[in-house]
Design a protein around this motif. Structure first.
Motif, PDB file in Angstrom:
ATOM      1  N   LYS A  49       0.832  -1.213   0.000  1.00  0.00           N
ATOM      2  CA  LYS A  49       0.000   0.000   0.000  1.00  0.00           C
ATOM      3  C   LYS A  49       0.871   1.270   0.000  1.00  0.00           C
ATOM      4  N   TYR A  50       1.944   1.227   0.788  1.00  0.00           N
ATOM      5  CA  TYR A  50       2.793   2.423   0.888  1.00  0.00           C
ATOM      6  C   TYR A  50       4.022   2.363  -0.035  1.00  0.00           C
ATOM      7  N   LYS A  51       3.938   1.476  -1.037  1.00  0.00           N
ATOM      8  CA  LYS A  51       4.925   1.398  -2.132  1.00  0.00           C
ATOM      9  C   LYS A  51       6.358   1.165  -1.636  1.00  0.00           C
ATOM     10  N   LYS A  52       6.494   0.139  -0.834  1.00  0.00           N
ATOM     11  CA  LYS A  52       7.823  -0.209  -0.326  1.00  0.00           C
ATOM     12  C   LYS A  52       8.165  -1.635  -0.760  1.00  0.00           C
ATOM     13  N   ASN A  53       9.395  -1.834  -1.243  1.00  0.00           N
ATOM     14  CA  ASN A  53       9.829  -3.191  -1.573  1.00  0.00           C
ATOM     15  C   ASN A  53       9.882  -4.011  -0.281  1.00  0.00           C
ATOM     16  N   ILE A  54       9.878  -5.340  -0.469  1.00  0.00           N
ATOM     17  CA  ILE A  54       9.665  -6.191   0.718  1.00  0.00           C
ATOM     18  C   ILE A  54      10.629  -7.372   0.781  1.00  0.00           C
ATOM     19  N   ILE A  55      11.255  -7.506   1.955  1.00  0.00           N
ATOM     20  CA  ILE A  55      11.892  -8.782   2.291  1.00  0.00           C
ATOM     21  C   ILE A  55      10.995  -9.349   3.380  1.00  0.00           C
ATOM     22  N   VAL A  56      10.480 -10.561   3.173  1.00  0.00           N
ATOM     23  CA  VAL A  56       9.613 -11.125   4.204  1.00  0.00           C
ATOM     24  C   VAL A  56      10.146 -12.499   4.586  1.00  0.00           C
ATOM     25  N   GLU A  57      10.276 -12.698   5.887  1.00  0.00           N
ATOM     26  CA  GLU A  57      10.719 -14.012   6.332  1.00  0.00           C
ATOM     27  C   GLU A  57       9.705 -15.045   5.872  1.00  0.00           C
ATOM     28  N   THR A 111      10.898 -10.602  -1.711  1.00  0.00           N
ATOM     29  CA  THR A 111      11.649 -11.853  -1.592  1.00  0.00           C
ATOM     30  C   THR A 111      11.436 -12.466  -0.234  1.00  0.00           C
ATOM     31  N   SER A 112      11.562 -13.778  -0.214  1.00  0.00           N
ATOM     32  CA  SER A 112      11.522 -14.536   1.034  1.00  0.00           C
ATOM     33  C   SER A 112      12.944 -14.996   1.341  1.00  0.00           C
ATOM     34  N   ASN A 113      13.238 -15.171   2.630  1.00  0.00           N
ATOM     35  CA  ASN A 113      14.624 -15.444   2.999  1.00  0.00           C
ATOM     36  C   ASN A 113      14.936 -16.946   2.960  1.00  0.00           C
ATOM     37  N   LEU A 133      21.762 -13.650  -0.080  1.00  0.00           N
ATOM     38  CA  LEU A 133      20.414 -13.653  -0.643  1.00  0.00           C
ATOM     39  C   LEU A 133      19.783 -12.268  -0.524  1.00  0.00           C
ATOM     40  N   ILE A 134      19.910 -11.688   0.669  1.00  0.00           N
ATOM     41  CA  ILE A 134      19.342 -10.354   0.893  1.00  0.00           C
ATOM     42  C   ILE A 134      20.117  -9.317   0.065  1.00  0.00           C
ATOM     43  N   GLN A 135      21.446  -9.452   0.034  1.00  0.00           N
ATOM     44  CA  GLN A 135      22.245  -8.452  -0.680  1.00  0.00           C
ATOM     45  C   GLN A 135      22.010  -8.519  -2.192  1.00  0.00           C
ATOM     46  N   ASN A 136      21.803  -9.714  -2.710  1.00  0.00           N
ATOM     47  CA  ASN A 136      21.467  -9.841  -4.128  1.00  0.00           C
ATOM     48  C   ASN A 136      20.110  -9.174  -4.411  1.00  0.00           C
ATOM     49  N   PHE A 137      19.199  -9.265  -3.435  1.00  0.00           N
ATOM     50  CA  PHE A 137      17.886  -8.622  -3.589  1.00  0.00           C
ATOM     51  C   PHE A 137      18.044  -7.097  -3.611  1.00  0.00           C
ATOM     52  N   LEU A 138      18.905  -6.568  -2.734  1.00  0.00           N
ATOM     53  CA  LEU A 138      19.136  -5.115  -2.711  1.00  0.00           C
ATOM     54  C   LEU A 138      19.671  -4.658  -4.070  1.00  0.00           C
ATOM     55  N   GLU A 139      20.607  -5.445  -4.604  1.00  0.00           N
ATOM     56  CA  GLU A 139      21.178  -5.086  -5.921  1.00  0.00           C
ATOM     57  C   GLU A 139      20.096  -5.112  -7.005  1.00  0.00           C
ATOM     58  N   SER A 140      19.170  -6.081  -6.879  1.00  0.00           N
ATOM     59  CA  SER A 140      18.121  -6.180  -7.905  1.00  0.00           C
ATOM     60  C   SER A 140      17.118  -5.024  -7.798  1.00  0.00           C
ATOM     61  N   ILE A 141      17.018  -4.416  -6.620  1.00  0.00           N
ATOM     62  CA  ILE A 141      16.131  -3.242  -6.483  1.00  0.00           C
ATOM     63  C   ILE A 141      16.819  -2.018  -7.100  1.00  0.00           C
ATOM     64  N   ILE A 142      18.116  -1.896  -6.831  1.00  0.00           N
ATOM     65  CA  ILE A 142      18.852  -0.730  -7.344  1.00  0.00           C
ATOM     66  C   ILE A 142      18.988  -0.817  -8.868  1.00  0.00           C
ATOM     67  N   ASP A 143      19.311  -2.019  -9.362  1.00  0.00           N
ATOM     68  CA  ASP A 143      19.482  -2.203 -10.800  1.00  0.00           C
ATOM     69  C   ASP A 143      18.415  -3.176 -11.307  1.00  0.00           C
ATOM     70  N   HIS A 144      17.412  -2.639 -11.969  1.00  0.00           N
ATOM     71  CA  HIS A 144      16.264  -3.456 -12.384  1.00  0.00           C
ATOM     72  C   HIS A 144      16.649  -4.584 -13.329  1.00  0.00           C
ATOM     73  N   LYS A 145      17.806  -4.417 -13.998  1.00  0.00           N
ATOM     74  CA  LYS A 145      18.209  -5.450 -14.960  1.00  0.00           C
ATOM     75  C   LYS A 145      18.771  -6.682 -14.249  1.00  0.00           C
TER      76      LYS A 145
END
Ligand SMILES: NC(=O)c1ccc[n+]([C@@H]2O[C@H](COP(=O)([O-])OP(=O)(O)OC[C@H]3O[C@@H](n4cnc5c(N)ncnc54)[C@H](O)[C@@H]3O)[C@@H](O)[C@H]2O)c1
Length: 327
Positions: free
Chosen positions: A86-94, A119-121, A280-292
Motif C-alpha cells: 500500500k505504501y509502495k515499499k519493496n519487501i523482504i519477508v521471512e 523476496t523470502s529469505n 540472498l538479501i544483498q542480491n535482492f538489494l542489488e536487484s532493487i537498485i538495478d532493475h536489470k
C-alpha cells in the motif's frame, strides 16, 4: 532507485537482516520496529542514529523508506506485506510470506499489479555446499531425491509458534527443503501426498503437528521424499541424497560425498555455511537498485513454492494424494 533506505520489523532473525542491509553498498537501515520493550531499550542504546520504535506505522508513514524487511512472527507477515505494498515499499519477508491460500492469492495479485519487488529469505539457495551440488548435477538424469529438514530446536515450538493460530511446520520449516528440491530439479511438482504426526509433542503446549513426511511427484516421474522434522533431538541439519543415473550425492553428518561407479569422494565445502547467508538479501538489494539484475528467487518461484506447501497441508488434512494447483 539509487539508495536503499530500509526498515526492519522484529529483531530476532531480523538482526541478520540488519547485518546484511546496513552499510551494504548504498544501503542504510533507518528504522527498527521491535515490540519487546527490553530489546527496544537495548536497541536505542546500541543504535543512537537509527529510529527505534514499537509502532510499525512509523515505517509505513515514512515516505523515505523504500524497503521493509519483515522478521516478525508468521501471523503478522500478511498484514505487514499488504501495508508495505500500500505504501509502495519493496519487501523482504521471512518465510512464510503468509499463512493461507487466500492471503497468497491476494498478495500475488497486488504484487503483479505493482512495480515492487518481494523476496523470502530462503537461505539454502546461497549455501556453498548446495550451490556446488547444483552445479554437479546440472545435466544429470535424477530419478530420486531425499531431503530432510531436521530442525533440532524443538523448544522453539513452545514459544510464539504455540500461540499463533495457523502455525504450520511445513510453511515454517519444511519450506526450506521443499524450495531446495524444486531449485535443484528446476521443476515444480505435479502432486503431493503428505503425512504428519505429533507423537513427540503431544503433552506439550504445541498443539500442531511436529513431524511431516511429504512425497512429491515431478514431471518425468521423478520422486522426492521430504521431511519437516520439528521434533527431533538432533543438531540442526539439512540431510540430502540425490540419486542420478550415474552418481549419488549425499550430505550427512559424516560429510558430503559423491559416489560414482568406481569410487567415492568427499566434497570439501563449508557446511553449515553462515558466511554466505547475507548474499540472498544483498542480491535482492542489488536487484532493487538495478532493475536489470535478476534476483536469486523469482516471484514465480516464491508463489509456486507456497502453492506446494499449501497443497501438502491439504493432503495431510484429507489424507489423500492431491494434484497441486498453482495460483
Ligand atoms: N529464514 C530463516 O532461516 C529463518 C530462521 C529463523 C526464523 N525465521 C522466521 O523469522 C521470523 C521471526 O522468527 P525469529 O526466530 O526471529 O523469532 P524470535 O522470537 O527470535 O524474534 C522475533 C522478534 O520479533 C519481534 N516481533 C514480533 N512481531 C513483531 C511485530 N509485529 N512488530 C515488532 N516486533 C515484532 C519480537 O518481539 C522478537 O524480538 C519468523 O517468521 C520465522 O519463521 C526464518
Amino acid at each position: 532507485m539509487k539508495k536503499i533506505k530500509a526498515a526492519i520489523i522484529g529483531f530476532g532473525i531480523g538482526q541478520k537482516h540488519f547485518e546484511a542491509i546496513h552499510n551494504f553498498k548504498n544501503s542504510q537501515v533507518q528504522i527498527i520496529c521491535e515490540k519487546n520493550l527490553t530489546k527496544l531499550v537495548a536497541l536505542k542504546k546500541k543504535f543512537p542514529n537509527i529510529k527505534i520504535t514499537d509502532n510499525e506505522k512509523d515505517i509505513f508513514s515514512n515516505k523515505d523508506i523504500n524497503l521493509v524487511s519483515i522478521a516478525s512472527y508468521d501471523d503478522d507477515h500478511y498484514h505487514q506485506v499488504l501495508q508495505s505494498i500500500k505504501y509502495k515499499k519493496n519487501i523482504i519477508v521471512e518465510k512464510p510470506m503468509c499463512l493461507t491460500e487466500k492471503e497468497l492469492r491476494h498478495i500475488k495479485k497486488l504484487i503483479l499489479n505493482s512495480k515492487l519487488k518481494i523476496t523470502s529469505n530462503l537461505v539454502l539457495r546461497v549455501n556453498n555446499l548446495f550451490m556446488n551440488i547444483k552445479k554437479k548435477i546440472d545435466n544429470d538424469k535424477i530419478f530420486y531425491i531425499e531431503a530432510d529438514y531436521i530442525w533440532g530446536r524443538k523448544e522453539k515450538l513452545f514459544g510464539w509458534r504455540s500461540k499463533i493460530k495457523n502455525y504450520s511446520l511445513i510453511l515454517g520449516a519444511g519450506i526450506h527443503v521443499i524450495d531446495l528440491v524444486m531449485w535443484l530439479l528446476k521443476k515444480r511438482p505435479i502432486s503431493v501426498f503428505a503425512f504428519a504426526n505429533d507423537i513427540a509433542t503431544t503433552k506439550s503446549i504445541f498443539k500442531k503437528k511436529s513431524m511431516a513426511l511429504i512425497v512429491l511427484e515431478f514431471p518425468g516421474n521423478i520422486i522426492a521424499k521430504i521431511t519437516a522434522n520439528g521434533a527431533a533431538i538432533h543438531q540442526h541439519f539439512h540431510e540430502l541424497k540425490i540419486f542420478t543415473k550415474n552418481k549419488t550425492i549425499t550430505n550427512s553428518l559424516n560429510g558430503s560425498f559423491t559416489f560414482t561407479k568406481n569410487n567415492s569422494k568427499i566434497n570439501k565445502y563449508d557446511y553449515p555455511d553462515k558466511t554466505n547467508r547475507k548474499k540472498l538479501i544483498q542480491n535482492f538489494l542489488e536487484s532493487i537498485i538495478d532493475h536489470k539484475k535478476k534476483h536469486i528467487i523469482s516471484h514465480k518461484d516464491q508463489f509456486d513454492l507456497m502453492s506446494v506447501c499449501f497443497a501438502a497441508e491439504k493432503s495431510i488434512k484429507i489424507n489423500k494424494k492431491i494434484k497441486i494447483k498453482y495460483f
